[in-house]
Design a protein around this motif. Structure first.
Motif, PDB file in Angstrom:
ATOM      1  N   GLY A   1       0.807  -1.209   0.000  1.00  0.00           N
ATOM      2  CA  GLY A   1       0.000   0.000   0.000  1.00  0.00           C
ATOM      3  C   GLY A   1       0.834   1.249   0.000  1.00  0.00           C
ATOM      4  N   THR A   2       0.258   2.322   0.531  1.00  0.00           N
ATOM      5  CA  THR A   2       0.844   3.650   0.351  1.00  0.00           C
ATOM      6  C   THR A   2       2.162   3.848   1.084  1.00  0.00           C
ATOM      7  OG1 THR A   2      -0.494   4.493   2.186  1.00  0.00           O
ATOM      8  CG2 THR A   2      -1.410   4.712  -0.021  1.00  0.00           C
ATOM      9  N   THR A   3       2.392   3.133   2.177  1.00  0.00           N
ATOM     10  CA  THR A   3       3.616   3.353   2.959  1.00  0.00           C
ATOM     11  C   THR A   3       4.731   2.367   2.632  1.00  0.00           C
ATOM     12  OG1 THR A   3       2.732   1.972   4.734  1.00  0.00           O
ATOM     13  CG2 THR A   3       2.354   4.354   4.908  1.00  0.00           C
ATOM     14  N   ALA A   4       4.509   1.487   1.663  1.00  0.00           N
ATOM     15  CA  ALA A   4       5.500   0.449   1.364  1.00  0.00           C
ATOM     16  C   ALA A   4       6.820   1.032   0.884  1.00  0.00           C
ATOM     17  CB  ALA A   4       4.946  -0.513   0.314  1.00  0.00           C
ATOM     18  N   VAL A   5       6.791   2.205   0.273  1.00  0.00           N
ATOM     19  CA  VAL A   5       8.009   2.796  -0.265  1.00  0.00           C
ATOM     20  C   VAL A   5       9.044   3.023   0.836  1.00  0.00           C
ATOM     21  CG1 VAL A   5       7.079   5.149  -0.073  1.00  0.00           C
ATOM     22  CG2 VAL A   5       8.910   4.671  -1.695  1.00  0.00           C
ATOM     23  N   ARG A   6       8.593   3.271   2.067  1.00  0.00           N
ATOM     24  CA  ARG A   6       9.537   3.464   3.172  1.00  0.00           C
ATOM     25  C   ARG A   6       9.615   2.266   4.120  1.00  0.00           C
ATOM     26  NH1 ARG A   6      10.630   8.713   7.024  1.00  0.00           N
ATOM     27  NH2 ARG A   6      11.970   7.656   8.522  1.00  0.00           N
ATOM     28  N   TYR A   7       8.461   1.685   4.444  1.00  0.00           N
ATOM     29  CA  TYR A   7       8.435   0.682   5.510  1.00  0.00           C
ATOM     30  C   TYR A   7       8.333  -0.756   5.020  1.00  0.00           C
ATOM     31  CZ  TYR A   7       7.614   4.756   8.483  1.00  0.00           C
ATOM     32  OH  TYR A   7       7.720   5.954   9.140  1.00  0.00           O
ATOM     33  N   GLY A   8       8.091  -0.946   3.732  1.00  0.00           N
ATOM     34  CA  GLY A   8       8.009  -2.301   3.204  1.00  0.00           C
ATOM     35  C   GLY A   8       6.594  -2.849   3.169  1.00  0.00           C
ATOM     36  N   THR A   9       6.456  -4.025   2.599  1.00  0.00           N
ATOM     37  CA  THR A   9       5.173  -4.702   2.430  1.00  0.00           C
ATOM     38  C   THR A   9       4.991  -5.754   3.525  1.00  0.00           C
ATOM     39  OG1 THR A   9       6.018  -6.522   1.078  1.00  0.00           O
ATOM     40  CG2 THR A   9       5.564  -4.449  -0.055  1.00  0.00           C
TER      41      THR A   9
ATOM     42  N   ALA B   1      17.612   9.210  -2.873  1.00  0.00           N
ATOM     43  CA  ALA B   1      17.611   8.491  -1.587  1.00  0.00           C
ATOM     44  C   ALA B   1      16.849   9.239  -0.504  1.00  0.00           C
ATOM     45  CB  ALA B   1      19.037   8.203  -1.127  1.00  0.00           C
ATOM     46  N   LEU B   2      15.839   9.996  -0.900  1.00  0.00           N
ATOM     47  CA  LEU B   2      14.999  10.675   0.088  1.00  0.00           C
ATOM     48  C   LEU B   2      13.998   9.670   0.666  1.00  0.00           C
ATOM     49  CD1 LEU B   2      14.335  13.978  -1.869  1.00  0.00           C
ATOM     50  CD2 LEU B   2      15.592  13.771   0.275  1.00  0.00           C
ATOM     51  N   PRO B   3      13.966   9.513   1.980  1.00  0.00           N
ATOM     52  CA  PRO B   3      13.105   8.489   2.591  1.00  0.00           C
ATOM     53  C   PRO B   3      11.654   8.944   2.756  1.00  0.00           C
ATOM     54  CG  PRO B   3      14.346   9.588   4.293  1.00  0.00           C
ATOM     55  CD  PRO B   3      14.787  10.210   2.982  1.00  0.00           C
ATOM     56  N   VAL B   4      11.010   9.305   1.656  1.00  0.00           N
ATOM     57  CA  VAL B   4       9.608   9.706   1.748  1.00  0.00           C
ATOM     58  C   VAL B   4       8.782   8.529   2.265  1.00  0.00           C
ATOM     59  CG1 VAL B   4       9.671  11.509  -0.012  1.00  0.00           C
ATOM     60  CG2 VAL B   4       9.280   9.143  -0.686  1.00  0.00           C
ATOM     61  N   ALA B   5       7.771   8.849   3.061  1.00  0.00           N
ATOM     62  CA  ALA B   5       6.934   7.793   3.630  1.00  0.00           C
ATOM     63  C   ALA B   5       5.845   7.355   2.656  1.00  0.00           C
ATOM     64  CB  ALA B   5       6.306   8.260   4.926  1.00  0.00           C
TER      65      ALA B   5
ATOM     66  N   GLY C   1       6.324   5.301  -5.798  1.00  0.00           N
ATOM     67  CA  GLY C   1       7.661   5.315  -5.220  1.00  0.00           C
ATOM     68  C   GLY C   1       8.373   3.987  -5.331  1.00  0.00           C
ATOM     69  N   ASP C   2       7.602   2.896  -5.430  1.00  0.00           N
ATOM     70  CA  ASP C   2       8.240   1.597  -5.631  1.00  0.00           C
ATOM     71  C   ASP C   2       7.866   0.985  -6.984  1.00  0.00           C
ATOM     72  OD1 ASP C   2       5.620   0.989  -4.986  1.00  0.00           O
ATOM     73  OD2 ASP C   2       6.104   0.167  -3.011  1.00  0.00           O
ATOM     74  N   GLY C   3       7.447   1.826  -7.928  1.00  0.00           N
ATOM     75  CA  GLY C   3       7.182   1.354  -9.290  1.00  0.00           C
ATOM     76  C   GLY C   3       5.834   0.707  -9.485  1.00  0.00           C
ATOM     77  N   ASN C   4       4.942   0.805  -8.508  1.00  0.00           N
ATOM     78  CA  ASN C   4       3.651   0.131  -8.535  1.00  0.00           C
ATOM     79  C   ASN C   4       2.546   1.114  -8.930  1.00  0.00           C
ATOM     80  OD1 ASN C   4       1.583  -1.339  -5.898  1.00  0.00           O
ATOM     81  ND2 ASN C   4       1.548  -1.739  -8.086  1.00  0.00           N
ATOM     82  N   PHE C   5       1.775   0.787  -9.968  1.00  0.00           N
ATOM     83  CA  PHE C   5       0.639   1.642 -10.324  1.00  0.00           C
ATOM     84  C   PHE C   5      -0.538   0.816 -10.797  1.00  0.00           C
ATOM     85  CE2 PHE C   5       3.022   1.276 -14.278  1.00  0.00           C
ATOM     86  CZ  PHE C   5       2.066   1.229 -15.281  1.00  0.00           C
ATOM     87  N   HIS C   6      -1.712   1.456 -10.784  1.00  0.00           N
ATOM     88  CA  HIS C   6      -2.973   0.807 -11.124  1.00  0.00           C
ATOM     89  C   HIS C   6      -3.638   1.552 -12.263  1.00  0.00           C
ATOM     90  CE1 HIS C   6      -2.678  -1.091  -7.118  1.00  0.00           C
ATOM     91  NE2 HIS C   6      -2.299   0.110  -6.724  1.00  0.00           N
ATOM     92  N   VAL C   7      -4.169   0.798 -13.206  1.00  0.00           N
ATOM     93  CA  VAL C   7      -5.007   1.366 -14.261  1.00  0.00           C
ATOM     94  C   VAL C   7      -6.415   0.837 -14.036  1.00  0.00           C
ATOM     95  CG1 VAL C   7      -5.364   1.641 -16.732  1.00  0.00           C
ATOM     96  CG2 VAL C   7      -3.040   1.353 -15.836  1.00  0.00           C
ATOM     97  N   GLY C   8      -7.370   1.743 -13.893  1.00  0.00           N
ATOM     98  CA  GLY C   8      -8.751   1.345 -13.660  1.00  0.00           C
ATOM     99  C   GLY C   8      -9.622   1.670 -14.852  1.00  0.00           C
ATOM    100  N   TYR C   9     -10.221   0.644 -15.460  1.00  0.00           N
ATOM    101  CA  TYR C   9     -11.120   0.817 -16.595  1.00  0.00           C
ATOM    102  C   TYR C   9     -12.550   0.838 -16.060  1.00  0.00           C
ATOM    103  CZ  TYR C   9      -6.825  -0.940 -18.709  1.00  0.00           C
ATOM    104  OH  TYR C   9      -5.503  -1.137 -19.060  1.00  0.00           O
TER     105      TYR C   9
END
Length: 455
Positions: free
Chosen positions: A146-154, A239-243, A369-377
Motif C-alpha cells: 500500500g501507500t507506505t510500502a516505499v519506506r516501511y516495506g510490504t 535516496a529521500l526516505p519519503v513515507a 515510489g516503488d514502481g507500482n501503479f494501477h489502471v482502472g477501466y
C-alpha cells in the motif's frame, strides 16, 4: 445440506451458518468476479475451531476458503467449488505487544486500524496500509502493501512469524519472535502470499515502527504526467526516505474532487508524506519541492495538520468508490502492475496512451515510489464490448510490464482474475508451486482453483 456442513453444525453449533444472505456475502469480494456461494460459513472464534473445521472438511474432501474482511481485489476468497467459508473476523484478539522489541502478536482477524488504535498510547505503529481496513491474516495471505510500502516495506518484510493450520488440521508455527534466523526452510515466507492455498493463517507476528515526531503531507500538481512521474524517479534516486508518494492522473483527480470535495487543480498530481524530526521533514519537503519545480510542478502545498492529512489520505484510499462519481453504475476493471523504477515513466505514459483510446473513462493511480501503479477501466459490465476492450487493454499492459522485467501484480495478488498470467511471469516456477501445493494439500481442499492448481 452437505455432509460436511451437517458434521460442522454438530461440532460447532451456532458458529455455522447456512443462511443464504450470509453465504452470498462470503461468495464475492471487491473484484469484478461473479458470485460463487459456499455451502456454509463457519464463524471460527479460536484456533481450536479452525482445527475442528479443517479436520471435518478434510474427512469429506470439502473445500476450505478462509475469509477476512472481504476487501481483496482479485477474487481470492471466492469459493469457486463451493465448500466451507471460514470467517476469521471473530478471531480478533491482540495477543501481545512487545514494545521493547517492536513487534506484536495478533489473531488473524485483527484489522490494521484496530491494531493501530490499540498501539496509539505506545508510541508505535503498524505501517502496512492497503487503504481498506483489511485483516492482518488476509494481508499476510495476499502479501499486501500500500501507500507506505516505499519506506516501511510490504507484508513480506513486516511478517515475522505465523501460526497456520495445515490441510490435515495440524498447527504449525513458522518462526520465532526474532529479527533473524538461519534454521531450516523459511516457512513464513512460504505462507505469506499463498492466498490460503496451503493452510489457514490463525496468528500473525508483525514488526512495528516508532511513530515519527512530525508527519507532514504535501500536494503538488504538474503540467504533464511525464513531469510528475519523473519527479518520483528523481526523488527515489536522491535516496529521500519519503513515507508515501502517490500519483493521480487528471481522471483520478476529477474523481477525488467529486467524491471528497478536495478542490484540486485538474492536472497530474502527487500526494506525498514525510516522517521524521521537524527539521528533517522540512528539508525533505523543500528538496522534493525543488525537484518538482524542475519538472513543471507547481502549487506545492504542505501541512503538518492531522486533519489535512486525514482528509487527503481518506480521499486517496476511497478512490475505488469515487469512480461512481465519474460514471454511475460502472464497475472498475482494476489492474495492478509494478516495474523497475527506471522504467516507471515509460510504463505509465504508455498506459495513458492506451487509455486515451478507450470508449470509457480510464484512470491511473499508483504507489509510484516503488514502481507500482494501477489502471482502472470504468466499464459497464452489462456491455460485452466494454469488457472485451478492457481485457484487451489490460493484456497490453501486462505484457508490456513483463517485457520491462516487471510483475503483473505488485500488491493485489493473483486470485482468480490473474491466474492465467502466472506461467507467463514464472515459467517453470509454476510447476514448483504445484508440487508444493500437492505436497502440503494432497486433496486440494485449501482454496481450490487458485494458486498451485491452475495457471
Amino acid at each position: 445440506m452437505s455432509a460436511a456442513v451437517t458434521d460442522l453444525i454438530a461440532a460447532l453449533g451456532e458458529k455455522v451458518s447456512t443462511n443464504p444472505a450470509v453465504r452470498d456475502h462470503h461468495g464475492h469480494d471487491m473484484s469484478r468476479q461473479p458470485l460463487h456461494r459456499p455451502d456454509g460459513v463457519v464463524f471460527v472464534e479460536s484456533e481450536a475451531d479452525v482445527v475442528t473445521a479443517v479436520k471435518i472438511c478434510a474427512a469429506h474432501g470439502t473445500p476450505v476458503v478462509p475469509f477476512g474482511a472481504g476487501s481483496s481485489m482479485e477474487g481470492h476468497t471466492i469459493p469457486l467449488r463451493g465448500g466451507v467459508s471460514l470467517d476469521m473476523t471473530r478471531m480478533n484478539k491482540i495477543l501481545a505487544v512487545h514494545a521493547e522489541d517492536f513487534d506484536a502478536v495478533v489473531q488473524a482477524g485483527v484489522t490494521r486500524k484496530q491494531l493501530n488504535e490499540h498501539l496509539r498510547d505506545s508510541g508505535l505503529m503498524f505501517t502496512v496500509d492497503p487503504g481498506a481496513d483489511a485483516s492482518l491474516g488476509g494481508m499476510a495471505s495476499t502479501r499486501a502493501s500500500g501507500t507506505t510500502a516505499v519506506r516501511y516495506g510490504t507484508m513480506r518484510e513486516t511478517v515475522i512469524a505465523l501460526k497456520v493450520v495445515t490441510a490435515s488440521g495440524e498447527v504449525v508455527s513458522t518462526g520465532r519472535r526474532v529479527k533473524k534466523s538461519s534454521t531450516g526452510y523459511d516457512l513464513t515466507k512460504l505462507f505469506v502470499g499463498a492466498e490460503g492455498t496451503l493452510g489457514v493463517i490463525t496468528e500473525v507476528t508483525v514488526k512495528l515502527h516508532p511513530i515519527p515526531e512530525v508527519i507532514a503531507s504535501a500536494i503538488c500538481s504538474f503540467a504533464t504526467m511525464a513531469g510528475a512521474v519523473q519527479t518520483v524517479v528523481e526523488t527515489m534516486q536522491s535516496a529521500l526516505p519519503v513515507a508515501r508518494i502517490e500519483f493521480l492522473d487528471e481522471v483520478a483527480v476529477d474523481a477525488a474532487n467529486a467524491h471528497a470535495g478536495l478542490g484540486l487543480k485538474r492536472a497530474p498530481t502527487l500526494f506525498l508524506e514525510f516522517h521524521g524530526s521537524e527539521r528533517w521533514v522540512q528539508e525533505q519537503s523543500e528538496t522534493v519541492r525543488d525537484l518538482a519545480r524542475g519538472n513543471g510542478g507547481s502549487d506545492f502545498d504542505w501541512s503538518t495538520r492531522t486533519e489535512d492529512r486525514a482528509r487527503l489520505w481518506k480521499a486517496r484510499h476511497e478512490t475505488i468508490y469515487s469512480n461512481q462519481s465519474l460514471r454511475p453504475g460502472c464497475k472498475t476493471y482494476t489492474t495492478d502492475v509494478c516495474v523497475p523504477i527506471s522504467r516507471l515513466a515509460e510504463a505509465v505514459l504508455a498506459a495513458r496512451a492506451d487509455a486515451d483510446t478507450a470508449p470509457f473513462p480510464v484512470k491511473i493511480i499508483g504507489h509510484v515510489g516503488d514502481g507500482n501503479f494501477h489502471v482502472g477501466y470504468l466499464i459497464k459490465p452489462e456491455i460485452p464490448e466494454e469488457l472485451a476492450e478492457a481485457e484487451r487493454l489490460a493484456e497490453r499492459l501486462y505484457q508490456r510490464t513483463m517485457d520491462m522485467e516487471g510483475t503483473f501484480s505488485g500488491e493485489h495478488g493473483v486470485g482468480i482474475s490473474k491466474l492465467k498470467y502466472l506461467r507467463r511471469e514464472h515459467g517453470a516456477g509454476v510447476d514448483l508451486m504445484k508440487a508444493l501445493k500437492a505436497a502440503l494439500d494432497p486433496q486440494g481442499i485449501m482454496n481450490p482453483g487458485k494458486l498451485g492448481q491452475e495457471g
